[in-house]
Design a protein around this motif. Structure first.
Motif, PDB file in Angstrom:
ATOM      1  N   SER A 184       0.769  -1.241   0.000  1.00 22.12           N
ATOM      2  CA  SER A 184       0.000   0.000   0.000  1.00 22.12           C
ATOM      3  C   SER A 184       0.811   1.308   0.000  1.00 22.12           C
ATOM      4  O   SER A 184       0.775   2.064   0.960  1.00 22.12           O
ATOM      5  N   PRO A 185       1.563   1.621  -1.087  1.00 27.53           N
ATOM      6  CA  PRO A 185       2.400   2.821  -1.110  1.00 27.53           C
ATOM      7  C   PRO A 185       1.640   4.127  -0.885  1.00 27.53           C
ATOM      8  O   PRO A 185       2.143   5.031  -0.222  1.00 27.53           O
ATOM      9  N   GLY A 186       0.422   4.213  -1.416  1.00 25.35           N
ATOM     10  CA  GLY A 186      -0.361   5.438  -1.233  1.00 25.35           C
ATOM     11  C   GLY A 186      -0.702   5.693   0.223  1.00 25.35           C
ATOM     12  O   GLY A 186      -0.598   6.817   0.718  1.00 25.35           O
ATOM     13  N   ARG A 187      -1.106   4.657   0.933  1.00 26.52           N
ATOM     14  CA  ARG A 187      -1.456   4.803   2.352  1.00 26.52           C
ATOM     15  C   ARG A 187      -0.199   5.079   3.181  1.00 26.52           C
ATOM     16  O   ARG A 187      -0.232   5.877   4.109  1.00 26.52           O
ATOM     17  N   ILE A 188       0.925   4.428   2.850  1.00 31.62           N
ATOM     18  CA  ILE A 188       2.180   4.686   3.565  1.00 31.62           C
ATOM     19  C   ILE A 188       2.581   6.144   3.405  1.00 31.62           C
ATOM     20  O   ILE A 188       2.945   6.803   4.375  1.00 31.62           O
ATOM     21  N   GLN A 189       2.472   6.662   2.188  1.00 33.05           N
ATOM     22  CA  GLN A 189       2.810   8.067   1.951  1.00 33.05           C
ATOM     23  C   GLN A 189       1.864   8.988   2.712  1.00 33.05           C
ATOM     24  O   GLN A 189       2.281   9.992   3.284  1.00 33.05           O
ATOM     25  N   GLN A 190       0.603   8.639   2.768  1.00 29.78           N
ATOM     26  CA  GLN A 190      -0.378   9.443   3.491  1.00 29.78           C
ATOM     27  C   GLN A 190      -0.054   9.478   4.987  1.00 29.78           C
ATOM     28  O   GLN A 190      -0.150  10.520   5.621  1.00 29.78           O
ATOM     29  N   LEU A 191       0.354   8.341   5.558  1.00 30.61           N
ATOM     30  CA  LEU A 191       0.635   8.272   6.992  1.00 30.61           C
ATOM     31  C   LEU A 191       1.972   8.902   7.372  1.00 30.61           C
ATOM     32  O   LEU A 191       2.094   9.504   8.433  1.00 30.61           O
ATOM     33  N   THR A 192       2.984   8.756   6.524  1.00 29.71           N
ATOM     34  CA  THR A 192       4.326   9.220   6.878  1.00 29.71           C
ATOM     35  C   THR A 192       4.694  10.559   6.274  1.00 29.71           C
ATOM     36  O   THR A 192       5.614  11.221   6.746  1.00 29.71           O
ATOM     37  N   GLY A 239      -2.644  -3.238  20.916  1.00 23.64           N
ATOM     38  CA  GLY A 239      -2.539  -1.860  21.390  1.00 23.64           C
ATOM     39  C   GLY A 239      -1.216  -1.506  22.036  1.00 23.64           C
ATOM     40  O   GLY A 239      -0.972  -0.356  22.351  1.00 23.64           O
ATOM     41  N   GLY A 240      -0.323  -2.476  22.240  1.00 25.66           N
ATOM     42  CA  GLY A 240       0.935  -2.211  22.927  1.00 25.66           C
ATOM     43  C   GLY A 240       2.101  -1.907  22.010  1.00 25.66           C
ATOM     44  O   GLY A 240       3.233  -1.813  22.465  1.00 25.66           O
ATOM     45  N   ILE A 241       1.850  -1.691  20.747  1.00 24.56           N
ATOM     46  CA  ILE A 241       2.933  -1.419  19.801  1.00 24.56           C
ATOM     47  C   ILE A 241       3.262   0.072  19.816  1.00 24.56           C
ATOM     48  O   ILE A 241       2.363   0.906  19.862  1.00 24.56           O
ATOM     49  N   LYS A 242       4.575   0.389  19.858  1.00 25.27           N
ATOM     50  CA  LYS A 242       5.017   1.789  19.930  1.00 25.27           C
ATOM     51  C   LYS A 242       6.108   2.039  18.900  1.00 25.27           C
ATOM     52  O   LYS A 242       6.855   1.133  18.541  1.00 25.27           O
ATOM     53  N   ALA A 243       6.207   3.285  18.475  1.00 25.14           N
ATOM     54  CA  ALA A 243       7.261   3.669  17.538  1.00 25.14           C
ATOM     55  C   ALA A 243       8.622   3.351  18.140  1.00 25.14           C
ATOM     56  O   ALA A 243       8.844   3.537  19.338  1.00 25.14           O
ATOM     57  N   GLY A 244       9.514   2.845  17.315  1.00 18.83           N
ATOM     58  CA  GLY A 244      10.853   2.499  17.765  1.00 18.83           C
ATOM     59  C   GLY A 244      11.025   1.037  18.119  1.00 18.83           C
ATOM     60  O   GLY A 244      12.143   0.545  18.202  1.00 18.83           O
ATOM     61  N   PRO A 302       2.214   4.262  15.399  1.00 18.63           N
ATOM     62  CA  PRO A 302       0.937   3.589  15.145  1.00 18.63           C
ATOM     63  C   PRO A 302      -0.212   4.606  15.009  1.00 18.63           C
ATOM     64  O   PRO A 302      -0.288   5.555  15.775  1.00 18.63           O
ATOM     65  N   TYR A 303      -1.048   4.400  14.009  1.00 14.98           N
ATOM     66  CA  TYR A 303      -2.197   5.276  13.780  1.00 14.98           C
ATOM     67  C   TYR A 303      -3.474   4.522  14.099  1.00 14.98           C
ATOM     68  O   TYR A 303      -3.769   3.509  13.458  1.00 14.98           O
ATOM     69  N   PRO A 304      -4.246   4.989  15.087  1.00 13.53           N
ATOM     70  CA  PRO A 304      -5.520   4.326  15.382  1.00 13.53           C
ATOM     71  C   PRO A 304      -6.541   4.626  14.290  1.00 13.53           C
ATOM     72  O   PRO A 304      -6.604   5.737  13.761  1.00 13.53           O
ATOM     73  N   VAL A 305      -7.308   3.612  13.933  1.00 16.12           N
ATOM     74  CA  VAL A 305      -8.370   3.768  12.942  1.00 16.12           C
ATOM     75  C   VAL A 305      -9.681   3.490  13.661  1.00 16.12           C
ATOM     76  O   VAL A 305      -9.847   2.447  14.295  1.00 16.12           O
ATOM     77  N   TYR A 306     -10.596   4.437  13.582  1.00 14.35           N
ATOM     78  CA  TYR A 306     -11.861   4.338  14.303  1.00 14.35           C
ATOM     79  C   TYR A 306     -12.995   3.954  13.380  1.00 14.35           C
ATOM     80  O   TYR A 306     -13.021   4.334  12.213  1.00 14.35           O
ATOM     81  N   GLU A 341      -2.956   1.016  12.262  1.00 13.09           N
ATOM     82  CA  GLU A 341      -2.158   0.895  11.058  1.00 13.09           C
ATOM     83  C   GLU A 341      -0.777   1.444  11.389  1.00 13.09           C
ATOM     84  O   GLU A 341      -0.649   2.526  11.970  1.00 13.09           O
ATOM     85  N   VAL A 342       0.257   0.665  11.047  1.00 16.20           N
ATOM     86  CA  VAL A 342       1.630   1.021  11.402  1.00 16.20           C
ATOM     87  C   VAL A 342       2.516   0.805  10.189  1.00 16.20           C
ATOM     88  O   VAL A 342       2.467  -0.260   9.566  1.00 16.20           O
ATOM     89  N   VAL A 343       3.329   1.799   9.859  1.00 13.81           N
ATOM     90  CA  VAL A 343       4.313   1.622   8.795  1.00 13.81           C
ATOM     91  C   VAL A 343       5.547   0.994   9.427  1.00 13.81           C
ATOM     92  O   VAL A 343       6.070   1.480  10.427  1.00 13.81           O
TER      93      VAL A 343
END
Length: 128
Positions: free
Chosen positions: A50-58, A74-79, A99-103, A112-114
């Motif tokens: 999903s390159p489009g979504r990755i670009q949108q998120l980052t 829910g316990g995933i963190k950047a790094g 991580p980006y929460p999706v509601y 969603e996490v890159v």
């Protein structure tokens, strides 16, 4: 069928989540990044390009070493780091982005996490 139950059926991959271990440095307050410990194993997920979504998120152009990870964990963190447990990803280590929460209508639906491929020994992104 419940929307979340249907979503869980789409999570066809799994990962092991790693976080930095070791003693806290009294001067910097950081931890020794040479030691990584397993936090969770067999966590259901789905990995896509999903390159489009990755670009949108980052906000940056996606590379061939970037993937989009969908998870309920829910316990995933950047790094943090992950190792995908499928044979085609064997031996590869990925650095976790923000991580980006999706509601959904009922509240939090998933994250969603890159994730980006890194060299397991150096922790750096390999040359393209």
């Amino acid at each position: 069928m419940d929307d979340l139950t249907e979503y869980k059926r789409l999570l066809c991959h799994s990962f092991t989540l790693l976080d930095v271990g070791g003693e806290t440095d009294p001067f910097t307050g950081g931890k020794d990044r040479s030691e990584w410990r397993t936090v969770a194993q067999n966590v259901p997920c789905r990995v896509s390009g999903s390159p489009g979504r990755i670009q949108q998120l980052t906000g940056r152009q996606a590379t061939s070493q970037d993937f989009l990870l969908h998870t309920l964990h829910g316990g995933i963190k950047a790094g943090m780091r992950i190792q995908l447990e499928q044979p085609e990803f064997s031996g590869l280590v990925y650095q976790v982005g923000l991580p980006y929460p999706v509601y959904g209508a009922a509240g939090l639906h998933h994250y969603e996490v890159v994730v980006s491929l890194i060299d397991a020994a150096t922790g750096e992104e390999p040359e393209i």
